[in-house]
Scaffold this motif. Structure first.
Motif, PDB file in Angstrom:
ATOM      1  N   PHE A 258       0.645  -1.174  -0.030  1.00 63.60           N
ATOM      2  CA  PHE A 258       0.242   0.435   0.300  1.00 63.60           C
ATOM      3  C   PHE A 258       1.059   1.424  -0.033  1.00 63.60           C
ATOM      4  CE2 PHE A 258       0.384  -0.041   4.797  1.00 63.60           C
ATOM      5  CZ  PHE A 258       0.455   0.895   5.002  1.00 63.60           C
ATOM      6  N   ILE A 259       1.980   0.786   0.906  1.00 64.18           N
ATOM      7  CA  ILE A 259       3.257   2.411   0.557  1.00 64.18           C
ATOM      8  C   ILE A 259       3.624   2.259  -0.686  1.00 64.18           C
ATOM      9  CG2 ILE A 259       4.934   3.622   1.705  1.00 64.18           C
ATOM     10  CD1 ILE A 259       2.668   3.328   3.383  1.00 64.18           C
ATOM     11  N   LEU A 260       3.397   1.339  -1.339  1.00 64.57           N
ATOM     12  CA  LEU A 260       4.187   1.297  -2.743  1.00 64.57           C
ATOM     13  C   LEU A 260       3.442   1.415  -3.452  1.00 64.57           C
ATOM     14  CD1 LEU A 260       6.241  -1.837  -3.298  1.00 64.57           C
ATOM     15  CD2 LEU A 260       7.403  -0.239  -2.491  1.00 64.57           C
ATOM     16  N   GLU A 261       1.853   1.778  -3.477  1.00 61.37           N
ATOM     17  CA  GLU A 261       0.879   2.539  -4.223  1.00 61.37           C
ATOM     18  C   GLU A 261       0.951   3.857  -4.337  1.00 61.37           C
ATOM     19  OE1 GLU A 261      -1.378   0.779  -7.260  1.00 61.37           O
ATOM     20  OE2 GLU A 261       0.118  -0.948  -6.386  1.00 61.37           O
ATOM     21  N   LEU A 262       1.095   4.386  -2.657  1.00 59.82           N
ATOM     22  CA  LEU A 262       0.635   5.766  -2.503  1.00 59.82           C
ATOM     23  C   LEU A 262       2.113   6.542  -3.361  1.00 59.82           C
ATOM     24  CD1 LEU A 262       0.158   5.634   1.508  1.00 59.82           C
ATOM     25  CD2 LEU A 262      -1.301   6.151  -0.926  1.00 59.82           C
TER      26      LEU A 262
ATOM     27  N   LYS B 254       3.356   6.133  -6.490  1.00 57.68           N
ATOM     28  CA  LYS B 254       3.844   5.858  -7.452  1.00 57.68           C
ATOM     29  C   LYS B 254       1.826   7.112  -7.714  1.00 57.68           C
ATOM     30  CE  LYS B 254       2.876   0.979  -8.583  1.00 57.68           C
ATOM     31  NZ  LYS B 254       1.977   0.474  -9.591  1.00 57.68           N
ATOM     32  N   HIS B 255       1.724   8.076  -6.504  1.00 53.83           N
ATOM     33  CA  HIS B 255       0.630   9.132  -6.859  1.00 53.83           C
ATOM     34  C   HIS B 255       1.829  10.168  -6.422  1.00 53.83           C
ATOM     35  CE1 HIS B 255      -2.854   6.413  -8.111  1.00 53.83           C
ATOM     36  NE2 HIS B 255      -2.518   5.564  -7.331  1.00 53.83           N
ATOM     37  N   VAL B 256       2.226  10.030  -5.326  1.00 46.43           N
ATOM     38  CA  VAL B 256       2.707  10.841  -4.463  1.00 46.43           C
ATOM     39  C   VAL B 256       4.463  11.447  -4.553  1.00 46.43           C
ATOM     40  CG1 VAL B 256       1.087  11.791  -2.822  1.00 46.43           C
ATOM     41  CG2 VAL B 256       3.034  10.073  -2.289  1.00 46.43           C
ATOM     42  N   GLY B 257       5.367  10.205  -4.818  1.00 42.99           N
ATOM     43  CA  GLY B 257       6.218  10.190  -5.466  1.00 42.99           C
ATOM     44  C   GLY B 257       7.436  10.403  -3.954  1.00 42.99           C
ATOM     45  N   ASN B 258       8.002  11.050  -3.884  1.00 46.37           N
ATOM     46  CA  ASN B 258       8.650  11.393  -2.327  1.00 46.37           C
ATOM     47  C   ASN B 258       8.494  12.295  -1.891  1.00 46.37           C
ATOM     48  OD1 ASN B 258      11.505  11.159  -4.691  1.00 46.37           O
ATOM     49  ND2 ASN B 258      11.145   9.341  -3.773  1.00 46.37           N
ATOM     50  N   ALA B 259       6.988  12.619  -1.812  1.00 44.52           N
ATOM     51  CA  ALA B 259       6.618  13.490  -0.761  1.00 44.52           C
ATOM     52  C   ALA B 259       6.688  13.055  -0.204  1.00 44.52           C
ATOM     53  CB  ALA B 259       5.326  14.140  -1.932  1.00 44.52           C
ATOM     54  N   PRO B 260       6.830  14.049   1.494  1.00 40.01           N
ATOM     55  CA  PRO B 260       6.581  13.027   2.726  1.00 40.01           C
ATOM     56  C   PRO B 260       5.015  12.302   2.997  1.00 40.01           C
ATOM     57  CG  PRO B 260       7.378  15.852   2.576  1.00 40.01           C
ATOM     58  CD  PRO B 260       6.495  15.438   1.342  1.00 40.01           C
TER      59      PRO B 260
ATOM     60  N   ASP C  15      12.682   8.888  -0.795  1.00 38.63           N
ATOM     61  CA  ASP C  15      11.235   9.019  -0.089  1.00 38.63           C
ATOM     62  C   ASP C  15      11.814   9.503   1.878  1.00 38.63           C
ATOM     63  OD1 ASP C  15      10.594   7.668  -2.051  1.00 38.63           O
ATOM     64  OD2 ASP C  15      10.246   6.016  -1.332  1.00 38.63           O
ATOM     65  N   VAL C  16      10.654  10.476   1.816  1.00 41.18           N
ATOM     66  CA  VAL C  16      10.173  10.787   2.763  1.00 41.18           C
ATOM     67  C   VAL C  16       9.164  10.294   3.752  1.00 41.18           C
ATOM     68  CG1 VAL C  16      10.189  13.225   4.366  1.00 41.18           C
ATOM     69  CG2 VAL C  16      11.742  13.066   2.175  1.00 41.18           C
ATOM     70  N   THR C  17       8.925  10.337   5.491  1.00 42.38           N
ATOM     71  CA  THR C  17       8.375   9.329   6.132  1.00 42.38           C
ATOM     72  C   THR C  17       8.472  10.100   7.088  1.00 42.38           C
ATOM     73  OG1 THR C  17       8.036   7.651   4.145  1.00 42.38           O
ATOM     74  CG2 THR C  17       7.430   7.592   6.536  1.00 42.38           C
ATOM     75  N   ASN C  18       7.196  10.286   7.710  1.00 41.81           N
ATOM     76  CA  ASN C  18       6.425  10.374   9.450  1.00 41.81           C
ATOM     77  C   ASN C  18       6.253   9.778   9.771  1.00 41.81           C
ATOM     78  OD1 ASN C  18       8.078  13.604  10.367  1.00 41.81           O
ATOM     79  ND2 ASN C  18       7.319  13.717   8.249  1.00 41.81           N
ATOM     80  N   TYR C  19       6.386   8.983  10.890  1.00 45.58           N
ATOM     81  CA  TYR C  19       5.123   7.533  11.523  1.00 45.58           C
ATOM     82  C   TYR C  19       4.714   8.963  12.732  1.00 45.58           C
ATOM     83  CZ  TYR C  19       8.612   5.028   8.593  1.00 45.58           C
ATOM     84  OH  TYR C  19       9.087   4.450   7.348  1.00 45.58           O
ATOM     85  N   VAL C  20       3.494   8.409  13.041  1.00 46.50           N
ATOM     86  CA  VAL C  20       3.012   7.833  14.179  1.00 46.50           C
ATOM     87  C   VAL C  20       3.218   7.039  15.141  1.00 46.50           C
ATOM     88  CG1 VAL C  20       0.876   8.920  15.272  1.00 46.50           C
ATOM     89  CG2 VAL C  20       1.497   9.939  13.533  1.00 46.50           C
ATOM     90  N   ASP C  21       3.940   7.246  15.564  1.00 49.03           N
ATOM     91  CA  ASP C  21       4.117   5.556  16.532  1.00 49.03           C
ATOM     92  C   ASP C  21       3.544   5.328  17.720  1.00 49.03           C
ATOM     93  OD1 ASP C  21       6.639   3.101  16.422  1.00 49.03           O
ATOM     94  OD2 ASP C  21       6.308   4.105  18.258  1.00 49.03           O
ATOM     95  N   THR C  22       3.241   4.017  17.416  1.00 49.06           N
ATOM     96  CA  THR C  22       2.578   4.079  18.820  1.00 49.06           C
ATOM     97  C   THR C  22       3.452   2.492  19.797  1.00 49.06           C
ATOM     98  OG1 THR C  22      -0.148   3.261  18.076  1.00 49.06           O
ATOM     99  CG2 THR C  22       0.281   2.482  19.370  1.00 49.06           C
ATOM    100  N   ALA C  23       3.620   3.075  20.442  1.00 53.60           N
ATOM    101  CA  ALA C  23       5.005   2.480  21.662  1.00 53.60           C
ATOM    102  C   ALA C  23       4.018   1.100  22.772  1.00 53.60           C
ATOM    103  CB  ALA C  23       5.935   2.830  21.821  1.00 53.60           C
ATOM    104  N   MET C  24       3.994  -0.198  22.632  1.00 54.25           N
ATOM    105  CA  MET C  24       3.484  -1.142  23.913  1.00 54.25           C
ATOM    106  C   MET C  24       4.724  -1.911  24.187  1.00 54.25           C
ATOM    107  SD  MET C  24       1.347  -2.872  21.073  1.00 54.25           S
ATOM    108  CE  MET C  24       0.939  -1.484  20.442  1.00 54.25           C
ATOM    109  N   ARG C  25       4.067  -2.051  25.836  1.00 54.40           N
ATOM    110  CA  ARG C  25       4.580  -3.352  26.018  1.00 54.40           C
ATOM    111  C   ARG C  25       4.088  -4.651  25.909  1.00 54.40           C
ATOM    112  NH1 ARG C  25       5.105  -6.413  30.822  1.00 54.40           N
ATOM    113  NH2 ARG C  25       3.382  -5.378  31.760  1.00 54.40           N
ATOM    114  N   CYS C  26       5.017  -5.736  25.730  1.00 56.51           N
ATOM    115  CA  CYS C  26       4.455  -6.806  25.122  1.00 56.51           C
ATOM    116  C   CYS C  26       4.924  -8.313  26.089  1.00 56.51           C
ATOM    117  CB  CYS C  26       4.599  -7.650  23.391  1.00 56.51           C
ATOM    118  SG  CYS C  26       3.777  -6.422  22.153  1.00 56.51           S
ATOM    119  N   SER C  27       4.823  -9.008  26.030  1.00 54.78           N
ATOM    120  CA  SER C  27       4.710 -10.297  27.156  1.00 54.78           C
ATOM    121  C   SER C  27       4.818 -11.356  26.188  1.00 54.78           C
ATOM    122  CB  SER C  27       3.809 -10.448  28.616  1.00 54.78           C
ATOM    123  OG  SER C  27       2.958 -10.619  27.783  1.00 54.78           O
ATOM    124  N   LEU C  28       5.791 -12.301  26.603  1.00 56.95           N
ATOM    125  CA  LEU C  28       5.638 -13.429  26.212  1.00 56.95           C
ATOM    126  C   LEU C  28       5.147 -14.298  26.344  1.00 56.95           C
ATOM    127  CD1 LEU C  28       9.782 -14.170  26.556  1.00 56.95           C
ATOM    128  CD2 LEU C  28       8.522 -13.364  24.254  1.00 56.95           C
TER     129      LEU C  28
END
Length: 177
Positions: free
Chosen positions: A6-10, A12-18, A104-117
Motif C-alpha cells: 500500500f505504501i508502494l502504491e501511494l 506512485k501518486h505522490v513520489g518522494n513527498a512526505p 522517499d520522506v516519511t513521518n511516522y505516528v508511532d504507537t509504542a506498547m509493552r508486550c509479554s511473551l
C-alpha cells in the motif's frame, strides 16, 4: 518484510513527498522471576536491522484497517518468530522525518506498547525475515548502542512493568508530559 504494497502504491501518486504513516514499536520484556536475585533486571527483545545495522526493538508499519496492537503482535512474529501479547500502552509520538536512500520522506505516528511473551517466555527468538541480521534478548542494563527514543521507551516499559498503577503513557517522544 519489505515496504508494504500500500505504501508502494501511494508512492506512485505522490513520489518522494512526505507521507504520514502509522507505525508501532513493540517492547517485548522477559520478566524477572519473583525469586530472582535483587540485581537481576528484565531483558528486552532487540533486532539488528539489516539495512542500517542499528539495534532497535521490533518496529513496523500498521497495515490499512489493522489495529496497532495487532500490528505489534504480527511484526514481532514476522521478525523474530516469537509469540507475544500486548499488555500496556507506553505512548504515542511522532518519529521523523526519515529520508530513505531513494529520496522517499516519511513521518511516522508511532504507537509504542509493552508486550509479554506467550507461554511464559520459553521461546527462543530467531531471524525470521530479511529485515534483521540478528535478534536476541538483552538485559535492560546492558543495551547495545541505539537511538535515544528507543532507550526511553524501553525504560518506560520497565517502569510500567514495575509500577503499572502509577504509569502514565508518554505523549510524544521528546519530553515527558
Amino acid at each position: 518484510m519489505p515496504t508494504p504494497e500500500f505504501i508502494l502504491e501511494l508512492r506512485k501518486h505522490v513520489g518522494n513527498a512526505p507521507l504520514w504513516v502509522p507505525g508501532v514499536t513493540a517492547i517485548v520484556l522477559k520478566e524477572v522471576p519473583a525469586d530472582a536475585p535483587i540485581w537481576q533486571v528484565p531483558e528486552v527483545l532487540l533486532v539488528k536491522r539489516a539495512d542500517n545495522g542499528q539495534w532497535t526493538p521490533v518496529t513496523g508499519i500498521v497495515d490499512p484497517g489493522e489495529e496497532p496492537h495487532v500490528a505489534a503482535v504480527r511484526e514481532v512474529k514476522e521478525e523474530t518468530g516469537v509469540d507475544v501479547t500486548p499488555v500496556a500502552l507506553l505512548g504515542v509520538g511522532q518519529v521523523g522525518p526519515v529520508e530513505y536512500p531513494n529520496g522517499d520522506v516519511t513521518n511516522y505516528v508511532d504507537t509504542a506498547m509493552r508486550c509479554s511473551l506467550v507461554d511464559g517466555g520459553n521461546q527462543d527468538p530467531f531471524v525470521a525475515d530479511a529485515e534483521s541480521s540478528h535478534v536476541g534478548f538483552f538485559p535492560i542494563s546492558q543495551l547495545p548502542p541505539m537511538q535515544p527514543r528507543f532507550r526511553l521507551i524501553i525504560a518506560d516499559a520497565a517502569a510500567q512493568l514495575k509500577h503499572p498503577g502509577g504509569f502514565r503513557p508518554r505523549m510524544g517522544y521528546s519530553k515527558r508530559n
